[in-house]
Design an enzyme around this catalytic site. Structure first.
Site, short mmCIF file in Angstrom:
data_model
loop_
_atom_site.label_atom_id
_atom_site.label_comp_id
_atom_site.label_asym_id
_atom_site.label_seq_id
_atom_site.Cartn_x
_atom_site.Cartn_y
_atom_site.Cartn_z
N LEU A 144 -3.82 -1.51 -1.67
CA LEU A 144 -3.80 -2.77 -2.39
C LEU A 144 -4.44 -3.78 -1.45
O LEU A 144 -3.89 -4.11 -0.41
CB LEU A 144 -2.37 -3.20 -2.73
CG LEU A 144 -2.24 -4.54 -3.47
CD1 LEU A 144 -2.90 -4.48 -4.84
CD2 LEU A 144 -0.78 -4.94 -3.61
N THR A 181 24.47 -1.37 -9.35
CA THR A 181 23.97 -2.74 -9.19
C THR A 181 22.46 -2.76 -9.05
O THR A 181 21.78 -3.60 -9.64
CB THR A 181 24.60 -3.40 -7.95
OG1 THR A 181 26.01 -3.30 -8.05
CG2 THR A 181 24.22 -4.85 -7.86
N ARG A 195 20.75 -2.03 -12.51
CA ARG A 195 20.89 -3.17 -13.42
C ARG A 195 19.92 -4.29 -13.08
O ARG A 195 19.24 -4.84 -13.94
CB ARG A 195 22.32 -3.73 -13.34
CG ARG A 195 23.39 -2.89 -13.96
CD ARG A 195 24.72 -3.59 -13.74
NE ARG A 195 25.86 -2.81 -14.22
CZ ARG A 195 27.13 -3.17 -14.02
NH1 ARG A 195 27.40 -4.28 -13.35
NH2 ARG A 195 28.11 -2.42 -14.47
N CYS A 199 0.86 -1.18 0.00
CA CYS A 199 0.00 0.00 0.00
C CYS A 199 0.90 1.23 0.00
O CYS A 199 2.13 1.12 0.08
CB CYS A 199 -0.91 0.02 1.23
SG CYS A 199 -2.05 -1.39 1.33
N ASN A 255 1.60 0.38 5.89
CA ASN A 255 1.88 -0.47 4.74
C ASN A 255 2.65 -1.67 5.28
O ASN A 255 3.76 -1.51 5.79
CB ASN A 255 2.73 0.30 3.72
CG ASN A 255 3.32 -0.58 2.63
OD1 ASN A 255 4.38 -0.27 2.10
ND2 ASN A 255 2.66 -1.66 2.28
N GLY A 256 2.05 -2.85 5.22
CA GLY A 256 2.78 -4.00 5.74
C GLY A 256 1.89 -5.19 5.99
O GLY A 256 0.69 -5.19 5.67
#
Length: 553
Positions: A50, A333, A336, A2, A75-76
Site C-alpha cells: 500500500l 467484544t 461486535r 502493507c 509493514n509500518g
C-alpha cells in the site's frame, strides 16, 4: 499498511508455497512482488504494497547499494526516520521511512536498531552475508506479525495468520502451531547451509511505559510544570508525526472523546502543515445511533467533509462471517465492535480517495477510559489493569483496528499509543489518572477543556463503546446479534459447547455462533486469544458497558 510474507528452509516446492502470499493481497492493493533469493534457493520473500511514502522507490524487498546483502520487508511507519538519518550521518538513497532500519542494523545490530525506532512496525530482515534472519515488532503490536518454526528449521512469517495456512509439512494444519509474534521483541535466527532457520535469541527491546531517548519528539526539559499542558502537548505531537503521508489522510469519527480529539487535532495541524485538501471524517451507525448524532456535532464544529454511513441490522449480521475471517478472532467484544468498523472501511475504500485513517484506539487502555474503572478497588489496582490492557492490546482493540481497515486496503494510525505520550501518562501519579467526579478519562478531558477544540458536550460526553454507540438506546447492537443467535444456535449445542471447545468455552449462544464461524476458517487455532475480553471488578459474562450500573446511572 502493507503485507509481508516469507519462508526459510523449506524442503518443499517454494514456488508452490508462494501462492499462500496472495491470502493477504488486501493489505497491499497497489503493488506486489515475490522474490526467490538466489543465495538460498529454499527461501522466499513476498510483499503486498500500500503506497504511502515514496511511490517511486518504495517497493520491497528493500535493498541498498551500500548493503546489497541485506533484504528488508516491513509493514509500518518510522516517524523519526529523518531524525535518525541526521543523527547517525546516513546517506539515504530513497525517501522511504524504513530505509534507516537497514543502516542501523548494519552499524548497531538488530536490537539497538529496534530500540531507536519511533513508530509502528513488523519487519523481517534477511542478511545473506551473515546468514541471519531477524524478525521484530513494535511495542504495542500495532502492526501484526505471525510466524511458525519447526525443529527441522522451517520458518514461515506473515502479517496475518491466514497467509501461513497450507505451508505445513504436516498433513493436518490443526497440528501446526502458528503464533502471534510477541510485541516489543526482536528474534534472531541463524541460517545453515541448507537455508534452514534456527532461533538464536529472542530479546525484549521495549516494555510498556518505557521510552528510549531516540523517540523523544519533545525533550523533557521543554515540558511545562502543568501536567495538563504536557498531556495536551504530547498528544498533539503524536498526531502531528502521524500526518506523514503522500496519500490523503482522514479520520474515523464515532463522536466519542478519543476519535473527536484526534480529528480536532488533525484539522488544527493540517492547516499548520499546509495540507490543502479538506479533512474527511467518517461515521457509521444504525437508525437512532447515538454516535451518529455526536459525530455530526463534531464534524460541524470542525468544518470537515463529513460522511455519514447508515447501516442496517441486516447488513451488520451479514458481515459477521467476513469480519471474523479478517479478524482471525472470535472474541465477543472484538467481533461486535469490528463489524461497524469493517463496513465503514469498505465505504471509505469504495467511495473516497482517503487511504490513511486516524483513530482513537488505545485511549481507553492508556487513560482508564472503560466504565468499569469506576469500580477499581484502588489507584494501584487501576494502574496495573491499565498496563495489563496495554500489553494485551495486540490481541483485542489494536487487532480490531488493523484488520477491519486492512481488509479494505486502508492504513490506520493510532496517536494515543505514541510511545512518548504513553510513557509520560503512565509516569503520572496513579490517583491523577483515575476517574474523577464520576467521569472517566477526566485528566484527558480537562487537559483540553479551555482549548476550544471541541464542544463541551462532546469533550465531556460519557464513555460509550463503539459497538454500543452504533445502535440506538432502545435496542443495542449486541441485543440484535443475540436475537439472531437464538435462531441459529440450539440449547443442545450450547449445553455441549464446553466439551467441544474446552479452551475459552462459549457460555452464550452468541459466543458459540462466533466460535463456530471462527473454527470454519481457522480450525484448532482458538489459542490465538487467551481469554474473552470482559470488564474487571464486575461479575458478568456480558462485556457491553450498557449493562453496567454506572452506565445506567
Amino acid at each position: 499498511m502493507c503485507g509481508i510474507w516469507a519462508v526459510f528452509g523449506s524442503d518443499e516446492n517454494v514456488s508452490a508455497q508462494c501462492n499462500a502470499v496472495h491470502k493477504i493481497t488486501h493489505r497491499g492493493p497497489d503493488a506486489f512482488r515475490i522474490e526467490n533469493i538466489h543465495h538460498f534457493q529454499n527461501c522466499c520473500l513476498g510483499f503486498h504494497r500500500l503506497s504511502i511514502v515514496d511511490d517511486l522507490r518504495g517497493m520491497q524487498p528493500l535493498r541498498l547499494y551500500t548493503y546489497p546483502h541485506t533484504y528488508l520487508i516491513y509493514n509500518g511507519e518510522i516517524y523519526n526516520h529523518k531524525t535518525l538519518a541526521k543523527e547517525f550521518d546516513m546517506t539515504l538513497s530513497t525517501e522511504v521511512d524504513g530505509e534507516p532500519m537497514i543502516h542501523l542494523y548494519q552499524t548497531h545490530g538488530p536490537v539497538a536498531m529496534a530500540e531507536k525506532l519511533d513508530g509502528v512496525f513488523a519487519f523481517c530482515i534477511l542478511d545473506t552475508a551473515n546468514r541471519k534472519v531477524i524478525l521484530g515488532r513494535d511495542t504495542f503490536g500495532v502492526r501484526p506479525l505471525f510466524r511458525f518454526c519447526t525443529k527441522e528449521g522451517f520458518l514461515a512469517v506473515c502479517s496475518e495468520a491466514k497467509g501461513l495456512f497450507g505451508l505445513s509439512h504436516s498433513e493436518n494444519d490443526e497440528d501446526l502451531r502458528i503464533e502471534p509474534f510477541p510485541p516489543g521483541h526482536v528474534e534472531v535466527y541463524d541460517i545453515d547451509s541448507q537455508g534452514r532457520a534456527f532461533l538464536r535469541e529472542s530479546v525484549c527491546f521495549n516494555k510498556t511505559g518505557q521510552i528510549p531517548k531516540y523517540q523523544l519528539a519533545v525533550p523533557p526539559e521543554s515540558y511545562a510544570t502543568d501536567v495538563k499542558k504536557n498531556v495536551a502537548m504530547l498528544l498533539e505531537k503524536a498526531v502531528e508525526k502521524r500526518l506523514m503521508s503522500d496519500r490523503r489522510v482522514g479520520c474515523l469519527l464515532s463522536g466519542g472523546l478519543d476519535s473527536s480529539l484526534v480529528a480536532a487535532l488533525v484539522v488544527k495541524l493540517s492547516k499548520k502543515l499546509g495540507i490543502t485538501y479538506p479533512i474527511q471524517t467518517f461515521a457509521i451507525g444504525m437508525e437512532g445511533s447515538t454516535d451518529l448524532k455526536a459525530a455530526k456535532k463534531v464534524a460541524t464544529h470542525l468544518g470537515t467533509e463529513h460522511h455519514e454511513i447508515l447501516m442496517t441490522p441486516e447488513e451488520g449480521i451479514k458481515a459477521i462471517d467476513d469480519t471474523i475471517r479478517h479478524l482471525e478472532s472470535y472474541d465477543i467484544t472484538t467481533v461486535r465492535a469490528s463489524v461497524g468498523m469493517y463496513l465503514l472501511s469498505k465505504y471509505v475504500q469504495e467511495k473516497t480517495d482517503t487511504v490513511v485513517v486516524m483513530s482513537g484506539e488505545g485511549a481507553d487502555e492508556v487513560a482508564q477510559g472503560y466504565i468499569y474503572f469506576h469500580n477499581a478497588p484502588s489507584a494501584q489496582a487501576a494502574h496495573e489493569e491499565s498496563v495489563r490492557l496495554m500489553e494485551d492490546l495486540y490481541m483485542y482493540d489494536v487487532l480490531r483496528g488493523d484488520r477491519s481497515t486492512a481488509a479494505w486496503g486502508l492504513e490506520i494510525r493510532v496517536p494515543f499509543l505514541d510511545h512518548q505520550f504513553t510513557s509520560y501518562y503512565l509516569s503520572l501519579d496513579s490517583e491523577l489518572r483515575q476517574p474523577k467526579d464520576g467521569v472517566e478519562k477526566h485528566l484527558i478531558r480537562s487537559s483540553f477543556d479551555e482549548t476550544g477544540l471541541l464542544p463541551s458536550e462532546i469533550l465531556w460526553r460519557p464513555k460509550e463503546a463503539f459497538s454500543d454507540g452504533i445502535a440506538s438506546l432502545t435496542k443495542s447492537w449486541f441485543e440484535i446479534i443475540q436475537d439472531v443467535c437464538k435462531e441459529k444456535i440450539s440449547q443442545k449445542e450450547l449445553d455441549s459447547a464446553s466439551s467441544v471447545y474446552p479452551h475459552n468455552p462459549p457460555h452464550t449462544k452468541e459466543a458459540l455462533y462466533f466460535r463456530k464461524l471462527f473454527e470454519q476458517h481457522y480450525p484448532g487455532k482458538a489459542y490465538w486469544i487467551p481469554y474473552y475480553w470482559l470488564p474487571a471488578w464486575t461479575k458478568t459474562d456480558e462485556p457491553s458497558a450498557r449493562t453496567l450500573k454506572h452506565y445506567k446511572q
